[in-house]
Design a protein around this motif. Structure first.
Motif, PDB file in Angstrom:
ATOM      1  N   PRO A 342      17.827  50.582  18.961  1.00 50.08           N
ATOM      2  CA  PRO A 342      18.772  49.772  18.189  1.00 50.08           C
ATOM      3  C   PRO A 342      20.126  49.575  18.856  1.00 50.08           C
ATOM      4  O   PRO A 342      20.674  48.466  18.823  1.00 50.08           O
ATOM      5  CB  PRO A 342      18.905  50.544  16.867  1.00 50.08           C
ATOM      6  CG  PRO A 342      17.627  51.283  16.741  1.00 50.08           C
ATOM      7  CD  PRO A 342      17.228  51.660  18.135  1.00 50.08           C
ATOM      8  N   ASP A 343      20.700  50.630  19.444  1.00 49.29           N
ATOM      9  CA  ASP A 343      22.048  50.460  19.983  1.00 49.29           C
ATOM     10  C   ASP A 343      22.065  49.622  21.247  1.00 49.29           C
ATOM     11  O   ASP A 343      23.049  48.929  21.525  1.00 49.29           O
ATOM     12  CB  ASP A 343      22.715  51.807  20.245  1.00 49.29           C
ATOM     13  CG  ASP A 343      24.224  51.680  20.314  1.00 49.29           C
ATOM     14  OD1 ASP A 343      24.817  51.163  19.342  1.00 49.29           O
ATOM     15  OD2 ASP A 343      24.806  52.054  21.356  1.00 49.29           O
ATOM     16  N   ARG A 345      20.021  47.113  21.631  1.00 53.87           N
ATOM     17  CA  ARG A 345      19.934  45.774  21.042  1.00 53.87           C
ATOM     18  C   ARG A 345      21.297  45.309  20.516  1.00 53.87           C
ATOM     19  O   ARG A 345      21.638  44.124  20.615  1.00 53.87           O
ATOM     20  CB  ARG A 345      18.910  45.758  19.915  1.00 53.87           C
ATOM     21  CG  ARG A 345      17.480  45.790  20.443  1.00 53.87           C
ATOM     22  CD  ARG A 345      16.464  45.933  19.333  1.00 53.87           C
ATOM     23  NE  ARG A 345      15.138  45.649  19.875  1.00 53.87           N
ATOM     24  CZ  ARG A 345      14.452  44.532  19.665  1.00 53.87           C
ATOM     25  NH1 ARG A 345      14.970  43.588  18.902  1.00 53.87           N
ATOM     26  NH2 ARG A 345      13.269  44.357  20.205  1.00 53.87           N
ATOM     27  N   ARG A 346      22.060  46.225  19.937  1.00 59.01           N
ATOM     28  CA  ARG A 346      23.408  45.872  19.474  1.00 59.01           C
ATOM     29  C   ARG A 346      24.241  45.313  20.625  1.00 59.01           C
ATOM     30  O   ARG A 346      24.901  44.265  20.489  1.00 59.01           O
ATOM     31  CB  ARG A 346      24.105  47.105  18.891  1.00 59.01           C
ATOM     32  CG  ARG A 346      25.580  46.872  18.540  1.00 59.01           C
ATOM     33  CD  ARG A 346      26.270  48.169  18.164  1.00 59.01           C
ATOM     34  NE  ARG A 346      26.330  49.115  19.267  1.00 59.01           N
ATOM     35  CZ  ARG A 346      27.266  49.086  20.227  1.00 59.01           C
ATOM     36  NH1 ARG A 346      28.196  48.144  20.225  1.00 59.01           N
ATOM     37  NH2 ARG A 346      27.264  49.998  21.186  1.00 59.01           N
ATOM     38  N   MET A 350      25.257  41.397  21.003  1.00 61.59           N
ATOM     39  CA  MET A 350      26.687  41.103  21.014  1.00 61.59           C
ATOM     40  C   MET A 350      27.008  40.158  22.175  1.00 61.59           C
ATOM     41  O   MET A 350      27.711  39.146  22.008  1.00 61.59           O
ATOM     42  CB  MET A 350      27.481  42.409  21.133  1.00 61.59           C
ATOM     43  CG  MET A 350      28.982  42.233  21.058  1.00 61.59           C
ATOM     44  SD  MET A 350      29.722  42.035  22.695  1.00 61.59           S
ATOM     45  CE  MET A 350      31.440  42.164  22.277  1.00 61.59           C
ATOM     46  N   ASN A 409      29.888  46.008  27.645  1.00 57.31           N
ATOM     47  CA  ASN A 409      28.615  46.352  27.021  1.00 57.31           C
ATOM     48  C   ASN A 409      27.452  46.136  27.984  1.00 57.31           C
ATOM     49  O   ASN A 409      26.472  46.898  27.974  1.00 57.31           O
ATOM     50  CB  ASN A 409      28.394  45.519  25.750  1.00 57.31           C
ATOM     51  CG  ASN A 409      29.057  46.136  24.535  1.00 57.31           C
ATOM     52  OD1 ASN A 409      29.416  47.311  24.541  1.00 57.31           O
ATOM     53  ND2 ASN A 409      29.229  45.353  23.488  1.00 57.31           N
ATOM     54  N   THR A 561      19.846  35.301  16.410  1.00 54.15           N
ATOM     55  CA  THR A 561      21.155  35.578  16.999  1.00 54.15           C
ATOM     56  C   THR A 561      22.267  35.182  16.039  1.00 54.15           C
ATOM     57  O   THR A 561      23.278  35.890  15.912  1.00 54.15           O
ATOM     58  CB  THR A 561      21.307  34.838  18.334  1.00 54.15           C
ATOM     59  OG1 THR A 561      20.190  35.133  19.179  1.00 54.15           O
ATOM     60  CG2 THR A 561      22.579  35.266  19.049  1.00 54.15           C
ATOM     61  N   PHE A 564      22.549  37.902  13.474  1.00 49.63           N
ATOM     62  CA  PHE A 564      23.277  39.051  14.025  1.00 49.63           C
ATOM     63  C   PHE A 564      24.782  38.778  14.001  1.00 49.63           C
ATOM     64  O   PHE A 564      25.576  39.645  13.595  1.00 49.63           O
ATOM     65  CB  PHE A 564      22.822  39.339  15.448  1.00 49.63           C
ATOM     66  CG  PHE A 564      23.690  40.358  16.152  1.00 49.63           C
ATOM     67  CD1 PHE A 564      23.449  41.716  16.009  1.00 49.63           C
ATOM     68  CD2 PHE A 564      24.758  39.954  16.938  1.00 49.63           C
ATOM     69  CE1 PHE A 564      24.264  42.655  16.634  1.00 49.63           C
ATOM     70  CE2 PHE A 564      25.578  40.890  17.573  1.00 49.63           C
ATOM     71  CZ  PHE A 564      25.324  42.240  17.419  1.00 49.63           C
ATOM     72  N   ARG A 568      26.932  41.274  11.879  1.00 47.13           N
ATOM     73  CA  ARG A 568      27.452  42.375  12.676  1.00 47.13           C
ATOM     74  C   ARG A 568      28.801  42.114  13.346  1.00 47.13           C
ATOM     75  O   ARG A 568      29.532  43.061  13.645  1.00 47.13           O
ATOM     76  CB  ARG A 568      26.435  42.736  13.771  1.00 47.13           C
ATOM     77  CG  ARG A 568      25.142  43.330  13.223  1.00 47.13           C
ATOM     78  CD  ARG A 568      25.285  44.801  13.017  1.00 47.13           C
ATOM     79  NE  ARG A 568      24.105  45.410  12.418  1.00 47.13           N
ATOM     80  CZ  ARG A 568      23.906  46.721  12.377  1.00 47.13           C
ATOM     81  NH1 ARG A 568      24.805  47.539  12.901  1.00 47.13           N
ATOM     82  NH2 ARG A 568      22.832  47.210  11.796  1.00 47.13           N
TER      83      ARG A 568
END
Length: 595
Positions: A342-343, A345-346, A350, A409, A561, A564, A568
């Motif tokens: 998950p992270d 993917r975050r 982003m 990132n 997207t 998201f 988020r």
């Protein structure tokens, strides 16, 4: 390490499906520009970006530029690539046919420049700076100046620069000291030093045309006493041939954090012959033609770095096997690809959402730029210029600010490998850092937007922007994106309330209300603007799926997207709103001596 691959499908989606580019070209009188022509041009630009300058990106970073006795040698391969660029006619693509250009819409260059900046930021700065010089001379130069300088600038035989800042004044150009003394022949003798001049000296072109801010004798103090001058590196004779050197020398080049392949110069003007552009003491206003052009270019730089960081980290995340995911991808193996976590993917989403949303924002700016330059209806031109006045600091400031986070990132997805040079992510991180400083730091963008434009106009300049978003919301209040529209509409209303609140606090004696709120205001309106862009993209994707498509996965990716982004990233506006509402006391209470 993955090679750069031009995102032509994404660019076509933004231009044609989200923004209806063919119809836009018809409206501005560019009927010959259709979807097939644009596709062919972008395919050729992609080949040049991928095959010619992308391989030079790491070369330029490793070798840098070399200065010796006032001359600068660019990294290996840069000069040859520039020669191919000129031979292909790329510098003149959006330029007036009168001066040897091809007369295509400038918005097409927004898409092309994304490809070039993505492939090689440092190299691309050499030709793109010339575009701002051309626009400035076109807007403010005399007929003689246009005839002497434009044809070779348009062709790429010569290049251009902007020479603003000096060692003691930074962005406070009212303090500049460079002098311009009148000569008997109508020219001026320019004396002084300028710093941080990108592409100020190099070996790519036969001549470099510097646009220089300087003061005339007895000029008023501050920015009201600044004039603008054309100062060629080499004197241009009346017949257009090159004469002798012109008292312009490169004193040194900077050792920088990034963009090593572009020469950032200290330029010394020692009685150099210059030619006044426009009226005396109106130079700062005239130079803003160049500055605003460059600010939109820097927005493209920021978005381009996000796109490349996403490509590189996505390729790595699909291949890197590490730890077990909650939903096993490789059940027979001891670990799964990290894209299943998950992270990771975050961080990937982003980057993806900001890069793709930022592309739409930049393309919107390109369309308004076309209208401002080419529309025959004055009301349309005025509306476009007002929209650009608001969108330019948003695009430049917001996109470059989030570019630093997005490239970071990308680096983080690679972990330790991201910190190592061979993978290329650390270069993206270093190279994009300058974009938040270029053409006025992002604080200056924020103050320009909130203080000098919105509040100074009593909010009038913001009204067309608010109306554009309200119109979009009204059209889509019901249907597939109703939940997105509800949030965009609420934020648009809150933006107006926040704006009014800051103005009231400033008028009621809170001296630092604007300065304290400006950066958070920029970020708030930036997230709102990208929500508007993603609302447009989601609607285009829904329409494509409803009409039937062979590219279902592409459009479903756009919808995922968008979801998201709204779930988020858009909630970040809540924190920015809280900070905007906070008093400036917590910033200003501590005495300087107590830090």
């Amino acid at each position: 390490m993955s090679d750069y691959k031009a995102p032509l499908r994404d660019i076509a989606f933004s231009l044609n499906e989200v923004l209806d580019y063919p119809r836009h070209c018809e409206k501005i009188g560019a009927d010959e520009v259709n979807e097939e022509l644009v596709s062919a041009i972008l395919e050729e630009a992609a080949k040049f970006a991928e095959q010619e300058i992308a391989p030079l990106n790491a070369v330029g970073d490793h070798e840098g530029c070399h200065w010796e006795d006032g001359a600068v040698k660019t990294p290996r391969g840069f000069k040859e690539a520039y020669g191919q660029f000129v031979e292909g006619g790329w510098p003149g693509l959006p330029m007036p046919e009168e001066y040897g250009g091809q007369g295509l819409p400038g918005s097409l260059n927004f898409a092309i420049n994304e490809l070039l900046f993505s492939a090689n930021h440092a190299w691309t700065m050499y030709p793109t700076l010339s575009g701002g010089a051309v626009e400035t001379i076109l807007a403010h130069g005399t007929a003689q100046q246009k005839n002497i300088f434009l044809e070779k600038l348009v062709s790429g035989q010569w290049s251009g620069t902007m020479c603003l800042t000096e060692a003691h004044c930074g962005s406070d150009l009212g303090l500049l000291r460079t002098k311009a003394a009148p000569n008997d022949d109508g020219s001026y003798s320019i004396t002084g030093s300028k710093i941080f001049i990108s592409a100020g000296e190099h070996d790519l072109t036969d001549n470099i045309i510097h646009l220089v801010l300087a003061r005339l004798p007895d000029a008023p103090d501050g920015v009201k006493g600044i004039s603008l001058f054309i100062v060629p590196k080499i004197i241009v004779n009346d017949d257009g041939s090159l004469g002798e050197g012109n008292g312009v020398s490169c004193g040194s080049i900077e050792e920088k954090m990034g963009i090593h392949g572009n020469a950032t110069c200290v330029l010394n003007f020692d009685g150099a012959r210059g030619f006044l552009i426009g009226e005396p003491n109106k130079g700062m206003a005239n130079m803003f033609t160049f500055i605003n052009e460059s600010r939109l270019g820097v927005a493209i730089q920021g978005q381009a770095h996000m796109q490349v960081a996403y490509q590189k980290s996505l390729a790595y995340a699909k291949e890197r096997i590490q730890m077990r995911a909650s939903k096993r991808v490789l059940p027979d193996q001891p670990a799964d690809p990290i894209i299943a976590h998950p992270d990771v993917r975050r961080m990937l989403l982003m980057q993806k959402s900001l890069a793709e949303g930022g592309r739409i924002l930049n393309h919107i700016c390109g369309l308004y730029s076309d209208i401002a330059h080419r529309a025959t209806d004055q009301e349309e031109k005025d509306h476009a210029n007002t929209m650009l006045a608001v969108l330019t600091p948003i695009a430049k400031g917001f996109l470059t600010e989030v570019s630093m986070e997005a490239t970071q990132n990308g680096l983080q997805v690679l972990g330790g490998h991201g910190f190592i040079r061979e993978w290329g992510l650390e270069q993206e991180y270093r190279d994009t850092r300058i974009t938040a400083i270029y053409e006025g730091t992002n604080t200056i963008q924020a103050l320009d937007l909130l203080g000098r434009k919105i509040l100074a106009s009593g909010g009038k300049i913001l009204e067309p922007f608010v109306a554009e978003i309200n119109t979009f919301c009204a059209e889509h209040r019901t249907g597939e994106i109703a939940s997105y529209v509800e949030r965009v509409e609420a934020l648009n209303n809150e933006l107006q309330a926040l704006t009014a609140s800051i103005g009231e606090r400033a008028m009621n004696g809170e001296a630092d209300a604007v300065g304290a709120a400006a950066f958070d205001y920029l970020m708030y309106i930036g997230y709102l603007t990208l929500a508007w862009c993603w609302g447009k993209a989601a609607m285009a994707a829904h329409n494509a799926l409803a009409n039937g498509t062979d590219d279902q996965a592409f459009y479903e990716s756009k919808l995922a997207t968008a979801e998201f982004y709204f779930e988020r990233l858009l909630p970040r506006t809540t924190v920015h709103a809280m900070t905007i509402k906070a008093s400036s006391d917590s910033l200003m209470k501590l005495e300087s001596s107590a830090f």
